[in-house]
Structure formats: C-alpha cells, structure tokens
Scaffold this motif. Structure first.
Motif, PDB file in Angstrom:
ATOM      1  N   GLU A 169      46.765 -21.928  -8.655  1.00 40.80           N
ATOM      2  CA  GLU A 169      47.339 -20.583  -8.657  1.00 40.80           C
ATOM      3  C   GLU A 169      48.856 -20.663  -8.660  1.00 40.80           C
ATOM      4  O   GLU A 169      49.449 -21.455  -7.928  1.00 40.80           O
ATOM      5  CB  GLU A 169      46.852 -19.785  -7.444  1.00 40.80           C
ATOM      6  CG  GLU A 169      45.360 -19.480  -7.471  1.00 40.80           C
ATOM      7  CD  GLU A 169      44.933 -18.521  -6.363  1.00 40.80           C
ATOM      8  OE1 GLU A 169      45.516 -17.422  -6.292  1.00 40.80           O
ATOM      9  OE2 GLU A 169      44.035 -18.880  -5.589  1.00 40.80           O
ATOM     10  N   SER A 170      49.480 -19.849  -9.506  1.00 42.51           N
ATOM     11  CA  SER A 170      50.941 -19.743  -9.555  1.00 42.51           C
ATOM     12  C   SER A 170      51.299 -18.309  -9.910  1.00 42.51           C
ATOM     13  O   SER A 170      50.418 -17.462 -10.072  1.00 42.51           O
ATOM     14  CB  SER A 170      51.523 -20.717 -10.585  1.00 42.51           C
ATOM     15  OG  SER A 170      51.178 -20.319 -11.897  1.00 42.51           O
ATOM     16  N   ARG A 171      52.571 -18.051 -10.079  1.00 47.14           N
ATOM     17  CA  ARG A 171      53.017 -16.683 -10.353  1.00 47.14           C
ATOM     18  C   ARG A 171      52.498 -16.162 -11.684  1.00 47.14           C
ATOM     19  O   ARG A 171      52.118 -14.998 -11.805  1.00 47.14           O
ATOM     20  CB  ARG A 171      54.539 -16.624 -10.329  1.00 47.14           C
ATOM     21  CG  ARG A 171      55.109 -15.228 -10.549  1.00 47.14           C
ATOM     22  CD  ARG A 171      56.621 -15.245 -10.550  1.00 47.14           C
ATOM     23  NE  ARG A 171      57.164 -13.935 -10.870  1.00 47.14           N
ATOM     24  CZ  ARG A 171      58.454 -13.686 -11.100  1.00 47.14           C
ATOM     25  NH1 ARG A 171      59.329 -14.694 -11.020  1.00 47.14           N
ATOM     26  NH2 ARG A 171      58.869 -12.475 -11.397  1.00 47.14           N
ATOM     27  N   VAL A 182      43.955 -20.863 -12.599  1.00 46.89           N
ATOM     28  CA  VAL A 182      42.746 -21.461 -13.168  1.00 46.89           C
ATOM     29  C   VAL A 182      41.620 -21.319 -12.153  1.00 46.89           C
ATOM     30  O   VAL A 182      41.775 -21.714 -10.986  1.00 46.89           O
ATOM     31  CB  VAL A 182      42.946 -22.944 -13.526  1.00 46.89           C
ATOM     32  CG1 VAL A 182      41.650 -23.534 -14.086  1.00 46.89           C
ATOM     33  CG2 VAL A 182      44.075 -23.108 -14.550  1.00 46.89           C
ATOM     34  N   PHE A 183      40.502 -20.768 -12.604  1.00 47.24           N
ATOM     35  CA  PHE A 183      39.346 -20.564 -11.734  1.00 47.24           C
ATOM     36  C   PHE A 183      38.129 -21.275 -12.315  1.00 47.24           C
ATOM     37  O   PHE A 183      37.947 -21.341 -13.533  1.00 47.24           O
ATOM     38  CB  PHE A 183      39.042 -19.080 -11.562  1.00 47.24           C
ATOM     39  CG  PHE A 183      40.127 -18.324 -10.839  1.00 47.24           C
ATOM     40  CD1 PHE A 183      40.203 -18.350  -9.453  1.00 47.24           C
ATOM     41  CD2 PHE A 183      41.078 -17.582 -11.547  1.00 47.24           C
ATOM     42  CE1 PHE A 183      41.202 -17.657  -8.782  1.00 47.24           C
ATOM     43  CE2 PHE A 183      42.074 -16.888 -10.884  1.00 47.24           C
ATOM     44  CZ  PHE A 183      42.138 -16.927  -9.493  1.00 47.24           C
ATOM     45  N   ASN A 213      38.366 -20.860 -16.341  1.00 53.19           N
ATOM     46  CA  ASN A 213      39.059 -19.700 -16.899  1.00 53.19           C
ATOM     47  C   ASN A 213      40.544 -19.794 -16.555  1.00 53.19           C
ATOM     48  O   ASN A 213      40.927 -19.737 -15.389  1.00 53.19           O
ATOM     49  CB  ASN A 213      38.463 -18.414 -16.304  1.00 53.19           C
ATOM     50  CG  ASN A 213      39.191 -17.164 -16.768  1.00 53.19           C
ATOM     51  OD1 ASN A 213      39.805 -17.153 -17.827  1.00 53.19           O
ATOM     52  ND2 ASN A 213      39.135 -16.111 -15.963  1.00 53.19           N
ATOM     53  N   ALA A 214      41.366 -19.961 -17.590  1.00 54.13           N
ATOM     54  CA  ALA A 214      42.821 -19.925 -17.417  1.00 54.13           C
ATOM     55  C   ALA A 214      43.261 -18.483 -17.619  1.00 54.13           C
ATOM     56  O   ALA A 214      43.017 -17.901 -18.674  1.00 54.13           O
ATOM     57  CB  ALA A 214      43.501 -20.840 -18.435  1.00 54.13           C
ATOM     58  N   THR A 215      43.894 -17.913 -16.621  1.00 52.22           N
ATOM     59  CA  THR A 215      44.124 -16.471 -16.638  1.00 52.22           C
ATOM     60  C   THR A 215      45.438 -16.087 -15.971  1.00 52.22           C
ATOM     61  O   THR A 215      45.963 -16.831 -15.139  1.00 52.22           O
ATOM     62  CB  THR A 215      42.958 -15.761 -15.910  1.00 52.22           C
ATOM     63  OG1 THR A 215      43.182 -14.348 -15.906  1.00 52.22           O
ATOM     64  CG2 THR A 215      42.825 -16.256 -14.474  1.00 52.22           C
ATOM     65  N   ARG A 216      45.950 -14.924 -16.330  1.00 53.82           N
ATOM     66  CA  ARG A 216      47.108 -14.356 -15.637  1.00 53.82           C
ATOM     67  C   ARG A 216      46.673 -13.552 -14.417  1.00 53.82           C
ATOM     68  O   ARG A 216      47.488 -13.165 -13.600  1.00 53.82           O
ATOM     69  CB  ARG A 216      47.890 -13.450 -16.579  1.00 53.82           C
ATOM     70  CG  ARG A 216      48.444 -14.150 -17.817  1.00 53.82           C
ATOM     71  CD  ARG A 216      49.252 -13.194 -18.656  1.00 53.82           C
ATOM     72  NE  ARG A 216      49.668 -13.787 -19.911  1.00 53.82           N
ATOM     73  CZ  ARG A 216      50.706 -14.596 -20.066  1.00 53.82           C
ATOM     74  NH1 ARG A 216      51.445 -14.903 -19.009  1.00 53.82           N
ATOM     75  NH2 ARG A 216      51.023 -15.088 -21.254  1.00 53.82           N
ATOM     76  N   ARG A 217      45.398 -13.252 -14.320  1.00 55.01           N
ATOM     77  CA  ARG A 217      44.891 -12.362 -13.281  1.00 55.01           C
ATOM     78  C   ARG A 217      44.622 -13.093 -11.969  1.00 55.01           C
ATOM     79  O   ARG A 217      44.303 -14.285 -11.952  1.00 55.01           O
ATOM     80  CB  ARG A 217      43.601 -11.678 -13.761  1.00 55.01           C
ATOM     81  CG  ARG A 217      43.828 -10.750 -14.951  1.00 55.01           C
ATOM     82  CD  ARG A 217      42.515 -10.251 -15.526  1.00 55.01           C
ATOM     83  NE  ARG A 217      42.755  -9.369 -16.659  1.00 55.01           N
ATOM     84  CZ  ARG A 217      42.794  -8.041 -16.586  1.00 55.01           C
ATOM     85  NH1 ARG A 217      42.577  -7.437 -15.413  1.00 55.01           N
ATOM     86  NH2 ARG A 217      43.033  -7.300 -17.641  1.00 55.01           N
ATOM     87  N   LYS A 218      44.720 -12.352 -10.883  1.00 50.47           N
ATOM     88  CA  LYS A 218      44.328 -12.856  -9.577  1.00 50.47           C
ATOM     89  C   LYS A 218      42.806 -12.780  -9.456  1.00 50.47           C
ATOM     90  O   LYS A 218      42.139 -12.092 -10.231  1.00 50.47           O
ATOM     91  CB  LYS A 218      45.005 -12.052  -8.472  1.00 50.47           C
ATOM     92  CG  LYS A 218      46.536 -12.116  -8.496  1.00 50.47           C
ATOM     93  CD  LYS A 218      47.036 -13.538  -8.340  1.00 50.47           C
ATOM     94  CE  LYS A 218      48.557 -13.596  -8.334  1.00 50.47           C
ATOM     95  NZ  LYS A 218      49.060 -15.006  -8.257  1.00 50.47           N
TER      96      LYS A 218
END
Length: 209
Positions: free
Chosen positions: A16-18, A22-23, A35-40
């Motif tokens: 997790e970063s700003r 990756v989940f 899943n590489a994502t911008r979402r929390k």
C-alpha cells in the motif's frame, strides 16, 4: 452465468502507498488473484454490490480534444510515461479528485493544467462514463469525454503538476489519424496507449459531430 462473490475477509493487502496498492484476492481457498489498484481496500470494485458498481465514479478522465474548423484537428500531447520509459502520444488525462463535482469538472481542470486551455461545461460531452483500462490486472477505470475547442493557440503544459513531463503537442488531421491507426504507432515508431487509439478512432468516426 453466476458470478463469483468475494468479501473483505477474502482480500489481503500486499502493498500500500499513496498512489498504488496491490491486493491478493482469494475468491476461493488457496487461490490468488492480484489486483494493482489506486483504490483503498474498502473501495475495491470487486467488493461493491451490483447497485454500487453501477453508480461508482471512475478513477480518472481521459479527454479527446478536437479543434473545430473547416478542417478539424485532433490535439494530442507527448507525455513521458514512466512505466514505458518513453514519451507517448496521448490524450490529456488525470485523476478525479474527491472534491470534484463530476466528470466534467475533472476534465475542465485537466485541460487547463495540461493544455493551458479554459473550457466551458457546454464544450464537453461524455463519450463513456466509465471503462476499465486493464481488467485482467487492475480495477482502474477512466471516463471518456470529448472537448471541442475553437483555437489551439498558446497550448502549453505550464500548469502541469507533480511528476508530469510533457514534450509538446501535435495537431492531427483525419488523414493523419488514419495513418497513425494503420501504423499502430506514432511517426517515430513509438507505440501509444489504448486511450490514444480510442481518440483516433472517435475522431475519424465523426461520432463527435
């Protein structure tokens, strides 16, 4: 076909970063899908109900900018895209801020920041409210809009922010756009993004008229 269902307990955080997370998605025991994502985590698309899915906001907005006139032209920018290590021919685009009222407001801001153009809401139309970029790897999504302008004078990226780097802009006629589509790359042999392909296709199709 019955879809697979996942809940928050079946999602593990790997990084997790700003700007990027990756989940690991466990749709079933001993299975892993990343899943590489911008979402929390709490906002992941896979965790949304059907109703939430249909109402969600896109992560970003990509703009097809067309200079109207006797011979219309498509405005594209040359932006350095760090993962590719290249200046790619592309469309003005940017992330939606939480305070943005809607897609149109995001588009207005990005056109100003990246092109130094101030456009009114009535100059912007929505092509598609949300499309997924690479759904095999990410839940990232973009809205697609068309921006019609009267002049391309003084176009520059002087208001760009952060790590954005531009190397100018180019105007393309329909003949130019058709050539780039057939080539599958720009005139320097550099491959472009799917959003550039979309902009070229939309421009030559006359759907914006």
């Amino acid at each position: 076909m019955k879809k697979l269902v996942i809940n928050e307990d079946q999602v593990d955080s790997c990084f997790e970063s700003r700007f990027m997370n990756v989940f690991d998605l466990h749709y079933k025991n001993n299975s892993h899908y990343y899943n590489a994502t911008r979402r929390k985590k709490e906002d992941l698309v896979c965790l949304k109900s059907d109703e939430e899915f249909k109402k969600m906001r896109p992560d970003a907005v990509s703009c097809v900018v067309i200079l109207k006139g006797e011979e219309p032209k498509l405005l594209l920018c040359h932006e350095f895209r760090y993962p590719t290590g290249q200046f790619l021919l592309g469309v003005p685009a940017g992330l939606m801020d939480s305070e943005d009222k809607d897609i149109i407001e995001t588009a207005q801001r990005e056109i100003y920041e990246e092109c130094n153009l101030k456009v009114n809401r009535n100059q912007i139309s929505i092509i598609n409210p949300l499309v997924f970029s690479t759904p095999g790897m990410s839940d990232e999504s973009n809205a697609l809009v068309c921006v019609q302008i009267d002049t391309a004078m003084n176009v520059n990226s002087s208001h760009s922010e952060g790590n954005e780097i531009f190397d100018g802009f180019s105007l393309f006629s329909k003949e130019d756009a058709q050539r780039l589509l057939k080539q599958g790359c720009d005139d320097q042999g550099i491959f472009y993004s799917v959003y550039t392909w979309m902009a070229l296709m939309y421009f030559v199709s006359d759907m914006w008229l």
